[in-house]
Write an enzyme that holds these catalytic residues in place. Structure first.
Site, PDB file in Angstrom:
ATOM      1  N   GLU A 190       0.954  -1.498   0.108  1.00  0.00           N
ATOM      2  CA  GLU A 190      -0.091   0.059  -0.343  1.00  0.00           C
ATOM      3  C   GLU A 190       0.887   1.875  -0.003  1.00  0.00           C
ATOM      4  OE1 GLU A 190      -2.757  -0.436  -0.620  1.00  0.00           O
ATOM      5  OE2 GLU A 190      -2.934  -2.006   0.004  1.00  0.00           O
ATOM      6  N   GLY A 191       1.802   0.749  -0.682  1.00  0.00           N
ATOM      7  CA  GLY A 191       2.769   2.071  -1.117  1.00  0.00           C
ATOM      8  C   GLY A 191       4.053   2.036   0.642  1.00  0.00           C
TER       9      GLY A 191
END
Length: 568
Positions: free
Chosen positions: A429-430
């Site tokens: 998610e980053g």
């Protein structure tokens, strides 16, 4: 030591630390009364303790596997997912029009925290579904909403997010997956996606994939990307799963941890899909799901930290070694350095959890009021929640192994699993570096106004606490002032200098936020809360001095080292 849901901590924080009462006072969330909140936390806690927690080791020792194209999940996961679905936990914050409970995100955050503590590998599945629900609520047309939301909310179907490709990781704009119009309102989706959490299972009727792809007239980069709903089975005219779609699980990744969570390589071969939102606007829709997931992943880190702490505490209370200063029983929990480790672990969890809950309160207030200041607060706190929550998950899990001593390195104790499972949360998610760059870049495009408003609240809170807690309040006020000065410097720099100090800046911000929430807890006058606040403010908060020095160091010294210098 069996997992115990920290319901008293959540109740205390909602009532005294993160101002949840203002959420209850809005018309949208007026039904989230203290009685409702208590009932939700209590029932979720029971589910986590009795159903999910026993599966923590089961999933690790009996991984998900791919057999003849079918994903077989770990023993007991199907029954536990069914229990989560039947309890309404997947759609807590979803729109009641489609079967959701319409409750505040703050309560969903608390429940996800407990579920992550109990069994992160399984909790990852509902987290993906919750993110997909929010994306569809905000971007899908009414036909797609009516077809998919009730099934996702009920748990009959589940959702995934398909971004990453072998050549396109963080650079999503480099994707090659194609979408070609079929002429009937549907699209043929072709391409390969990797790292798809819960890409398939053997316990839901359907798996619904949100897939990023490029239309023939889509331009280069992220601006030309569209988002498509591509189900495993194509719904028939009655909305029931029908013919198998042209997609398959190619393989499951062999991972360091999260063995019970199948991470799939997905292949789409002219699979039938439906456009979600506007053409070429896929990233805007996907970012809705990603931001939901970023808060959720930060909470996963905090939840694992809680599980690792409880595991370490149980061991430290039982393990006898040498003479001890308090009772003389020899329990290692009484040795000063082990006591330090356990105290800091508990203080770190409280601080990170408060940040996540405060972030969720801001999300709820933004939804309920539409106020720009709440939207900016939620946006500012999201990268901090994600990066710091997962960093603390790794650090507390590592400290838990250390408390176990040599037994922590032995798989039979289960201490190592927490670290193996949580490690990926700093990446997906980053990555946390990307979160930090987002904080100092996109989130500071307002010149730091949202940050300065939050810092003013911290300083005002410290001023109000001076009479009862003068020493602690002074440390928090001085730290907030130092962060204000660093933020003023930061917003005056070019992006490269900001990025060079971004990770240090984010961590310093989290340290000062954590101290602020600990100070609020100490103001209640409860002795244990004050003692824990002193641990954090006197032992952890001082890190901000070195961190802010690093944040202001600029990029020049980093690039003074050439590639050849690094390799020498």
């Amino acid at each position: 030591m069996p997992y115990r849901a920290p319901i008293p901590d959540f109740a205390f924080m909602l009532d005294h630390v993160v101002a949840f009462e203002q959420v209850r006072q809005t018309e949208r969330f007026s039904e989230a009364t203290p009685e409702t909140t208590h009932a939700i936390l209590t029932e979720a806690g029971k589910l986590c303790e009795a159903v999910l927690a026993p599966l923590q080791r089961v999933g690790d020792q009996n991984p998900a596997r791919l057999e003849n194209g079918v994903v077989r999940t770990s023993p007991g996961f199907a029954q536990a997912f069914e229990a989560m679905a039947e309890g309404g936990w997947l759609g807590m914050a979803a729109d009641p029009e489609y079967g959701g409970l319409g409750l505040p995100q703050t309560l969903a955050t608390a429940v996800n925290d407990m579920m992550s503590s109990a069994c992160l590998a399984l909790q990852l599945s509902p987290l993906m579904t919750q993110g997909q629900i929010e994306a569809l609520e905000n971007h899908a047309d009414e036909t797609l909403k009516a077809r998919y939301l009730p099934k996702l909310i009920s748990g009959q179907w589940c959702g995934t997010m398909n971004l990453t490709e072998p050549q396109a990781g963080s650079d999503v704009g480099a994707l090659r997956t194609k979408a070609e119009p079929n002429g009937d309102g549907t699209y043929a989706i072709s391409g390969q996606k990797i790292y798809i959490s819960w890409g398939d299972n053997d316990f839901t009727e359907n798996v619904c994939h949100l897939v990023l792809a490029r239309l023939p007239d889509g331009g280069a980069g992220t601006r030309g990307i569209s988002l498509f709903m591509v189900p495993k089975r194509i719904p028939d005219e009655h909305g029931n799963p029908g013919a198998r779609n042209a997609l398959r699980v190619v393989s499951l990744e062999h991972k360091m941890g999260l063995h019970g969570s199948p991470t799939a390589v997905m292949e789409y071969d002219r699979a039938t899909g439906w456009l979600v939102g506007e053409a070429h606007q896929g990233m805007a829709a996907m970012f809705t799901m990603m931001n939901n997931a970023r808060v959720g992943v930060g909470v996963q880190g905090i939840g694992v930290a809680e599980g690792a702490f409880q595991h370490a505490l149980g061991f430290a209370l039982d393990r006898k070694q040498g003479k001890t200063p308090l009772t003389g029983t020899g329990a290692i929990a009484e040795h000063a350095d082990v006591r330090r480790a356990l105290s800091v672990m508990k203080a770190e969890i409280f601080a990170a959890r408060a940040i996540a809950l405060a972030n969720s309160v801001a999300i709820d207030m933004a939804r309920a009021t539409g106020a720009e200041e709440w939207q900016a607060r939620a946006a500012l706190l999201t990268p901090i929640t994600k990066a710091h929550g997962t960093d603390i998950g790794c650090e507390v899990a590592s400290a838990g192994m250390q408390v176990h001593g040599g037994m922590g390195f032995i798989e039979e104790t289960g201490a190592a699993q927490y670290l193996r499972d949580v490690r990926v949360t700093t990446i997906y998610e980053g990555t946390n570096g990307i979160q930090a760059m987002d904080l100092v870049g996109r989130k500071m495009m307002d010149g730091g106004e949202a940050a300065f408003r939050l810092l003013q609240e911290i300083e005002d809170g410290a001023e109000a606490a001076r009479e009862d807690l003068p020493d602690l309040a002074e440390h928090v006020w001085q730290a907030a002032e130092s962060l204000r000065e660093a933020t003023e410097w930061l917003v005056a720099q070019d992006m490269q200098d900001r990025f060079a100090g971004a990770t240090s800046y984010l961590r310093a911000f989290a340290r000062i936020l954590g101290a602020h929430y600990h100070l609020k807890a100490a103001e209640t006058g409860e002795a244990p809360r004050r003692a824990l606040a002193e641990v954090f403010i006197m032992r952890v908060l001082p890190e901000h001095i070195g961190l802010l020095a690093q944040a202001r160091a600029g990029a020049a010294s980093l690039y003074a080292l050439t590639d050849e210098d690094l390799a020498a």
